[in-house]
Scaffold this active site. Sequence first.
Site, PDB file in Angstrom:
ATOM      1  N   GLY A 128       0.759  -1.211  -0.044  1.00 43.78           N
ATOM      2  CA  GLY A 128      -0.064  -0.026  -0.070  1.00 43.78           C
ATOM      3  C   GLY A 128       0.871   1.203  -0.031  1.00 43.78           C
ATOM      4  O   GLY A 128       0.501   2.387  -0.357  1.00 43.78           O
ATOM      5  N   ASP A 164       3.457   2.454  -1.777  1.00 43.11           N
ATOM      6  CA  ASP A 164       4.220   2.043  -3.110  1.00 43.11           C
ATOM      7  C   ASP A 164       5.612   2.200  -3.368  1.00 43.11           C
ATOM      8  O   ASP A 164       6.205   1.538  -3.770  1.00 43.11           O
ATOM      9  CB  ASP A 164       3.453   2.696  -4.332  1.00 43.11           C
ATOM     10  CG  ASP A 164       1.833   2.135  -4.361  1.00 43.11           C
ATOM     11  OD1 ASP A 164       1.402   1.395  -3.522  1.00 43.11           O
ATOM     12  OD2 ASP A 164       1.037   2.579  -5.224  1.00 43.11           O
ATOM     13  N   GLU A 211      -5.429  13.260  -1.879  1.00 39.72           N
ATOM     14  CA  GLU A 211      -4.999  11.753  -1.650  1.00 39.72           C
ATOM     15  C   GLU A 211      -3.786  11.944  -0.547  1.00 39.72           C
ATOM     16  O   GLU A 211      -3.782  10.943   0.289  1.00 39.72           O
ATOM     17  CB  GLU A 211      -4.364  11.240  -2.890  1.00 39.72           C
ATOM     18  CG  GLU A 211      -3.904   9.656  -3.019  1.00 39.72           C
ATOM     19  CD  GLU A 211      -3.421   9.444  -4.340  1.00 39.72           C
ATOM     20  OE1 GLU A 211      -3.157  10.179  -5.230  1.00 39.72           O
ATOM     21  OE2 GLU A 211      -3.097   8.286  -4.481  1.00 39.72           O
TER      22      GLU A 211
HETATM   23  C1  2M8 Z   1      -2.030   3.613  -4.722  1.00 43.03           C
HETATM   24  O1  2M8 Z   1      -1.482   2.544  -5.380  1.00 43.03           O
HETATM   25  C2  2M8 Z   1      -1.812   2.116  -6.706  1.00 43.03           C
HETATM   26  C3  2M8 Z   1      -1.389   0.701  -7.086  1.00 43.03           C
HETATM   27  O2  2M8 Z   1      -2.000   0.055  -6.184  1.00 43.03           O
HETATM   28  C4  2M8 Z   1      -1.325   2.934  -7.872  1.00 43.03           C
HETATM   29  O3  2M8 Z   1      -0.400   3.984  -7.511  1.00 43.03           O
HETATM   30  O4  2M8 Z   1      -1.582   2.867  -8.785  1.00 43.03           O
HETATM   31  C5  2M8 Z   1      -1.377   3.305  -3.462  1.00 43.03           C
HETATM   32  O5  2M8 Z   1      -1.397   4.561  -2.565  1.00 43.03           O
HETATM   33  C6  2M8 Z   1      -2.366   2.591  -2.619  1.00 43.03           C
HETATM   34  O6  2M8 Z   1      -2.145   2.247  -1.164  1.00 43.03           O
HETATM   35  C7  2M8 Z   1      -3.790   2.695  -2.844  1.00 43.03           C
HETATM   36  O7  2M8 Z   1      -4.762   1.381  -2.339  1.00 43.03           O
HETATM   37  C8  2M8 Z   1      -3.953   2.989  -4.331  1.00 43.03           C
HETATM   38  C9  2M8 Z   1      -5.444   3.487  -4.682  1.00 43.03           C
HETATM   39  O8  2M8 Z   1      -5.911   4.441  -3.726  1.00 43.03           O
HETATM   40  O9  2M8 Z   1      -3.356   3.799  -5.071  1.00 43.03           O
END
Ligand code: 2M8
Length: 435
Positions: free
Chosen positions: A168, A170, A402
């Site tokens: 989570g 990343d 975010e």
């Molecule tokens: C972010 O991650 C996604 C991949 O899973 C991305 O960057 O494409 C992270 O902040 C992750 O923790 C979160 O669950 C997701 C959707 O909010 O975005």
Amino acid sequence: MIENLTQRAKEVLNGNFQAEGFTIPSKGLYPFQWKWDSGFIAIGFAHYDMEKAKAEIGTLLKAQWDNGFIPHIVFHTENDSYFPGADFHQSNLHPQSSKKYRSTGMTQPPVTGFVLQEMYRIADDKQDLLRFIEEHIDKVYQNHAYFYTHRDPNNEGLMYIYHNWESGTDNSPVWDAIWETMNPPHYDVKRKDTTHVDVSQRPSNREYDHYLYLIDIAKEHRYDDAKIAELSPFLVQDPLFNAMLIKSNEALIELYGLIGNNTEKIRQLKQWQEKSIRGCNEKLFDEALGAYVHYDLRNDRPIRHVTSSSFSPLFAKIPDQDRAAILVKTMLERFGGDDKYLCASFDPTDERFDPRKYWRGPVWINMNWMLYYGLKNYGFLKIAERMRKDSIELIERDGFYEYFDCRKDNGEPNRRGYGGSNFSWSAALLIDLLK
Ligand code: 2M8
């Protein structure tokens, strides 16, 4: 004022809810259902629209695989505004993947157990919610059984993650030393995230090469857990991921107790729980840093950085009171200066700290929410209240972003919100924090 803010949060959540029965994290940037987002979102909905909260969790659990695995993204709809999408991930490679829902072949922190408990805590109609829990709890239990069967090769009570997206968090600097052990090819792909968000606030193209390469390795082995454990260059025990599992184990024990007639599952959960808490305390706590740290299982070494994940064991009551006090001291010393909002995602005293870049420094509301309740668990009420107030102030001033710059003076008055806007978990958890 509070009513106004809550109302705006509800508008964000309602606006992101989809007819298929799930909520996108943010329009354009994240157009599908994400596992841990969906849990936080359900907590927000539970405060004013329990049917949507139930739909959120029910929809996620429908996409569970036959082996108990719950994927990190469920691609309910066709949408090409996100990369990598369903065609890249190819979840159908795994023989037990869902035949109905396309998804990724990786997971995310196991929040669903404690989310059911939160929904129960919030519900006015406890009987109705208990019926819902009864219908769904075994799926969550099976998910935990999947972890203990497939993600703990050394039987330490500590689950591994094989991809940074499973954490989570990343692009945390925590992973940098792992990237140095790898040399993936350059992927000639069209990223979509940087068309929605300023490129300076997102991971680099080289980082994406690593992310995609790890998926390709897993795909080569049809997402087979044993092969991944043997071969993935990324294999990490993450304190946040494991704290979420422990918190959810505890929740399942309580909920099965309320339902009754589940002695065997409770016994098993308690056994897992004991092992995992011990594993966390014995292996992941770094005395010199005064914090829990990640462990790089592939290269057999601790990753000695302090992040907001380092404090998440407070949420799951993993440390004893003395150790909790050490964590708070570390938090205040490194993250808690008067010039900062709590809680940066990465150590502000470290040279890799970057206050604008995604998981390399900014404040995240989901982490603050966990830390708020974690600090309350141990009676650290003053700093807990600061965590709550800072979260509210950031959203109130900037909007439902975010992530947020933790510096009170960042040279850009009233511009501390970065990444996606109208972000679902920021809205959902704000509703809870304002209650
Ligand atoms: C972010 O991650 C996604 C991949 O899973 C991305 O960057 O494409 C992270 O902040 C992750 O923790 C979160 O669950 C997701 C959707 O909010 O975005």
